[in-house]
Design a protein around this motif. Structure first.
Motif, PDB file in Angstrom:
ATOM      1  N   SER A  18      16.423  -3.976   0.017  1.00  0.00           N
ATOM      2  CA  SER A  18      15.387  -5.333  -0.151  1.00  0.00           C
ATOM      3  C   SER A  18      13.949  -5.048  -0.740  1.00  0.00           C
ATOM      4  CB  SER A  18      15.162  -5.823   1.617  1.00  0.00           C
ATOM      5  OG  SER A  18      14.081  -6.518   1.311  1.00  0.00           O
ATOM      6  N   GLN A  19      12.591  -5.200  -1.283  1.00  0.00           N
ATOM      7  CA  GLN A  19      12.132  -4.930  -2.807  1.00  0.00           C
ATOM      8  C   GLN A  19      11.051  -5.458  -1.017  1.00  0.00           C
ATOM      9  OE1 GLN A  19      10.928  -4.585  -5.182  1.00  0.00           O
ATOM     10  NE2 GLN A  19       8.845  -4.299  -4.704  1.00  0.00           N
ATOM     11  N   GLN A  20      11.041  -6.128  -0.753  1.00  0.00           N
ATOM     12  CA  GLN A  20       9.787  -6.769   0.435  1.00  0.00           C
ATOM     13  C   GLN A  20      10.277  -5.258   1.446  1.00  0.00           C
ATOM     14  OE1 GLN A  20      10.674 -10.401   3.107  1.00  0.00           O
ATOM     15  NE2 GLN A  20       8.848 -10.150   3.639  1.00  0.00           N
ATOM     16  N   SER A  21      11.040  -4.564   1.786  1.00  0.00           N
ATOM     17  CA  SER A  21      11.513  -3.340   3.310  1.00  0.00           C
ATOM     18  C   SER A  21      10.636  -2.125   2.369  1.00  0.00           C
ATOM     19  CB  SER A  21      12.282  -3.696   3.385  1.00  0.00           C
ATOM     20  OG  SER A  21      13.229  -4.269   4.035  1.00  0.00           O
ATOM     21  N   ARG A  22      11.411  -2.663   1.338  1.00  0.00           N
ATOM     22  CA  ARG A  22      10.331  -0.999   0.726  1.00  0.00           C
ATOM     23  C   ARG A  22       8.711  -1.624   0.462  1.00  0.00           C
ATOM     24  NH1 ARG A  22      14.525  -2.024  -2.927  1.00  0.00           N
ATOM     25  NH2 ARG A  22      12.624  -2.433  -4.566  1.00  0.00           N
ATOM     26  N   SER A  23       8.414  -2.489   0.068  1.00  0.00           N
ATOM     27  CA  SER A  23       7.292  -2.598  -0.127  1.00  0.00           C
ATOM     28  C   SER A  23       6.491  -2.605   1.604  1.00  0.00           C
ATOM     29  CB  SER A  23       6.559  -4.319  -0.263  1.00  0.00           C
ATOM     30  OG  SER A  23       7.301  -4.598  -1.698  1.00  0.00           O
ATOM     31  N   ARG A  24       6.712  -3.369   2.774  1.00  0.00           N
ATOM     32  CA  ARG A  24       5.715  -3.011   3.691  1.00  0.00           C
ATOM     33  C   ARG A  24       6.670  -1.568   4.575  1.00  0.00           C
ATOM     34  NH1 ARG A  24       3.170  -4.764   6.650  1.00  0.00           N
ATOM     35  NH2 ARG A  24       3.871  -6.524   5.906  1.00  0.00           N
ATOM     36  N   ALA A  25       7.308  -0.995   4.063  1.00  0.00           N
ATOM     37  CA  ALA A  25       7.338   0.749   4.066  1.00  0.00           C
ATOM     38  C   ALA A  25       6.809   1.612   3.785  1.00  0.00           C
ATOM     39  CB  ALA A  25       8.739   1.196   3.798  1.00  0.00           C
ATOM     40  N   ALA A  26       6.136   1.085   2.361  1.00  0.00           N
ATOM     41  CA  ALA A  26       4.745   1.743   1.813  1.00  0.00           C
ATOM     42  C   ALA A  26       3.003   1.242   2.130  1.00  0.00           C
ATOM     43  CB  ALA A  26       4.722   1.715  -0.120  1.00  0.00           C
ATOM     44  N   ILE A  27       3.117   0.415   2.680  1.00  0.00           N
ATOM     45  CA  ILE A  27       2.103   0.359   3.547  1.00  0.00           C
ATOM     46  C   ILE A  27       1.872   0.500   4.503  1.00  0.00           C
ATOM     47  CG2 ILE A  27       0.500  -1.885   4.864  1.00  0.00           C
ATOM     48  CD1 ILE A  27       1.991  -4.102   2.193  1.00  0.00           C
ATOM     49  N   ASN A  28       3.038   0.641   5.475  1.00  0.00           N
ATOM     50  CA  ASN A  28       3.322   1.467   6.929  1.00  0.00           C
ATOM     51  C   ASN A  28       2.735   2.643   6.092  1.00  0.00           C
ATOM     52  OD1 ASN A  28       3.721  -0.683   8.071  1.00  0.00           O
ATOM     53  ND2 ASN A  28       5.990  -0.338   8.060  1.00  0.00           N
ATOM     54  N   HIS A  29       3.219   4.181   5.159  1.00  0.00           N
ATOM     55  CA  HIS A  29       2.906   5.013   5.247  1.00  0.00           C
ATOM     56  C   HIS A  29       1.708   5.453   4.663  1.00  0.00           C
ATOM     57  CE1 HIS A  29       3.723   9.224   4.170  1.00  0.00           C
ATOM     58  NE2 HIS A  29       3.119   9.265   2.927  1.00  0.00           N
ATOM     59  N   HIS A  30       1.134   4.953   4.185  1.00  0.00           N
ATOM     60  CA  HIS A  30      -0.699   4.007   3.492  1.00  0.00           C
ATOM     61  C   HIS A  30      -1.487   3.921   5.165  1.00  0.00           C
ATOM     62  CE1 HIS A  30      -4.401   3.516   1.572  1.00  0.00           C
ATOM     63  NE2 HIS A  30      -4.566   2.739   2.385  1.00  0.00           N
ATOM     64  N   VAL A  31      -1.141   3.251   5.382  1.00  0.00           N
ATOM     65  CA  VAL A  31      -1.829   3.105   6.720  1.00  0.00           C
ATOM     66  C   VAL A  31      -1.451   4.960   7.641  1.00  0.00           C
ATOM     67  CG1 VAL A  31      -2.131   1.906   9.330  1.00  0.00           C
ATOM     68  CG2 VAL A  31      -1.636   0.474   7.275  1.00  0.00           C
ATOM     69  N   GLU A  32       0.120   4.654   8.138  1.00  0.00           N
ATOM     70  CA  GLU A  32      -0.484   5.928   8.954  1.00  0.00           C
ATOM     71  C   GLU A  32      -1.238   7.352   8.407  1.00  0.00           C
ATOM     72  OE1 GLU A  32       4.663   5.727   9.512  1.00  0.00           O
ATOM     73  OE2 GLU A  32       3.823   4.901  10.430  1.00  0.00           O
ATOM     74  N   THR A  33      -0.873   7.702   6.966  1.00  0.00           N
ATOM     75  CA  THR A  33      -1.523   8.620   6.148  1.00  0.00           C
ATOM     76  C   THR A  33      -2.762   8.757   5.906  1.00  0.00           C
ATOM     77  OG1 THR A  33      -0.222   8.294   4.275  1.00  0.00           O
ATOM     78  CG2 THR A  33       1.127   9.435   6.413  1.00  0.00           C
ATOM     79  N   GLY A  34      -2.716   6.921   5.155  1.00  0.00           N
ATOM     80  CA  GLY A  34      -4.618   7.162   4.584  1.00  0.00           C
ATOM     81  C   GLY A  34      -3.551   7.945   2.397  1.00  0.00           C
ATOM     82  N   HIS A  35      -1.871   8.451   2.594  1.00  0.00           N
ATOM     83  CA  HIS A  35      -2.132   8.983   1.374  1.00  0.00           C
ATOM     84  C   HIS A  35      -2.105   6.987  -0.010  1.00  0.00           C
ATOM     85  CE1 HIS A  35       0.710  12.358   3.308  1.00  0.00           C
ATOM     86  NE2 HIS A  35      -1.020  12.431   2.816  1.00  0.00           N
ATOM     87  N   THR A  36      -2.116   7.774  -0.997  1.00  0.00           N
ATOM     88  CA  THR A  36      -2.135   6.755  -2.127  1.00  0.00           C
ATOM     89  C   THR A  36      -0.003   6.278  -2.628  1.00  0.00           C
ATOM     90  OG1 THR A  36      -4.195   7.544  -2.876  1.00  0.00           O
ATOM     91  CG2 THR A  36      -2.958   5.852  -4.371  1.00  0.00           C
ATOM     92  N   ILE A  37      -0.271   4.948  -2.028  1.00  0.00           N
ATOM     93  CA  ILE A  37       1.660   4.988  -2.688  1.00  0.00           C
ATOM     94  C   ILE A  37       1.376   4.098  -3.993  1.00  0.00           C
ATOM     95  CG2 ILE A  37       3.382   3.172  -2.320  1.00  0.00           C
ATOM     96  CD1 ILE A  37       2.344   5.172  -0.147  1.00  0.00           C
ATOM     97  N   ASP A  38       2.502   4.576  -5.161  1.00  0.00           N
ATOM     98  CA  ASP A  38       2.468   4.158  -6.661  1.00  0.00           C
ATOM     99  C   ASP A  38       3.694   3.229  -6.697  1.00  0.00           C
ATOM    100  OD1 ASP A  38       1.786   2.838  -9.197  1.00  0.00           O
ATOM    101  OD2 ASP A  38       1.400   5.489 -10.219  1.00  0.00           O
ATOM    102  N   SER A  39       3.661   2.387  -7.362  1.00  0.00           N
ATOM    103  CA  SER A  39       5.098   2.088  -7.844  1.00  0.00           C
ATOM    104  C   SER A  39       6.044   2.230  -8.879  1.00  0.00           C
ATOM    105  CB  SER A  39       5.326   0.366  -7.509  1.00  0.00           C
ATOM    106  OG  SER A  39       4.884   0.226  -6.464  1.00  0.00           O
ATOM    107  N   SER A  40       6.684   2.120  -8.930  1.00  0.00           N
ATOM    108  CA  SER A  40       7.659   2.632 -10.519  1.00  0.00           C
ATOM    109  C   SER A  40       8.819   1.829 -11.436  1.00  0.00           C
ATOM    110  CB  SER A  40       7.356   3.916 -10.953  1.00  0.00           C
ATOM    111  OG  SER A  40       8.738   4.319 -11.818  1.00  0.00           O
ATOM    112  N   ASP A  41       9.392   1.228 -12.114  1.00  0.00           N
ATOM    113  CA  ASP A  41      10.178   0.706 -12.595  1.00  0.00           C
ATOM    114  C   ASP A  41      11.263   1.550 -12.650  1.00  0.00           C
ATOM    115  OD1 ASP A  41       9.065  -1.697 -12.178  1.00  0.00           O
ATOM    116  OD2 ASP A  41       8.240  -1.373 -14.940  1.00  0.00           O
ATOM    117  N   GLY A  42      10.806   2.841 -12.714  1.00  0.00           N
ATOM    118  CA  GLY A  42      12.143   4.092 -12.712  1.00  0.00           C
ATOM    119  C   GLY A  42      12.389   4.017 -11.604  1.00  0.00           C
ATOM    120  N   THR A  43      13.917   4.783 -11.581  1.00  0.00           N
ATOM    121  CA  THR A  43      14.846   4.769 -10.764  1.00  0.00           C
ATOM    122  C   THR A  43      14.524   6.621  -9.891  1.00  0.00           C
ATOM    123  OG1 THR A  43      16.238   6.054 -12.090  1.00  0.00           O
ATOM    124  CG2 THR A  43      16.968   3.687 -11.582  1.00  0.00           C
TER     125      THR A  43
END
Length: 65
Positions: A18-43
């Motif tokens: 689920s793209q939505q679940s992955r996006s939510r997990a990325a947001i949660n990781h950023h909120v918890e750590t302050g780290h920068t998240i990036d997205s890529s079309d690659g595998t």
């Protein structure tokens, strides 16, 4: 694929289809750590070449000719 630029955290379609679940997990990781998240079309996670920060800054700065 979603991946963190500061640590080894990542989420791919293999981890969660689920793209939505992955996006939510990325947001949660950023909120918890302050780290920068990036997205890529690659595998797979992109790799960053190992170069000296001083060299990189020198090459990106204006020429002193």
């Amino acid at each position: 694929m979603k991946y963190c630029l500061d640590c080894d955290w990542s989420q791919s379609a293999v981890d969660d289809p689920s793209q939505q679940s992955r996006s939510r997990a990325a947001i949660n990781h950023h909120v918890e750590t302050g780290h920068t998240i990036d997205s890529s079309d690659g595998t797979v996670r992109p790799t960053v070449p190992a170069v000296s920060g001083v060299l990189l800054v020198r090459d990106l700065g204006p020429a002193s000719d």
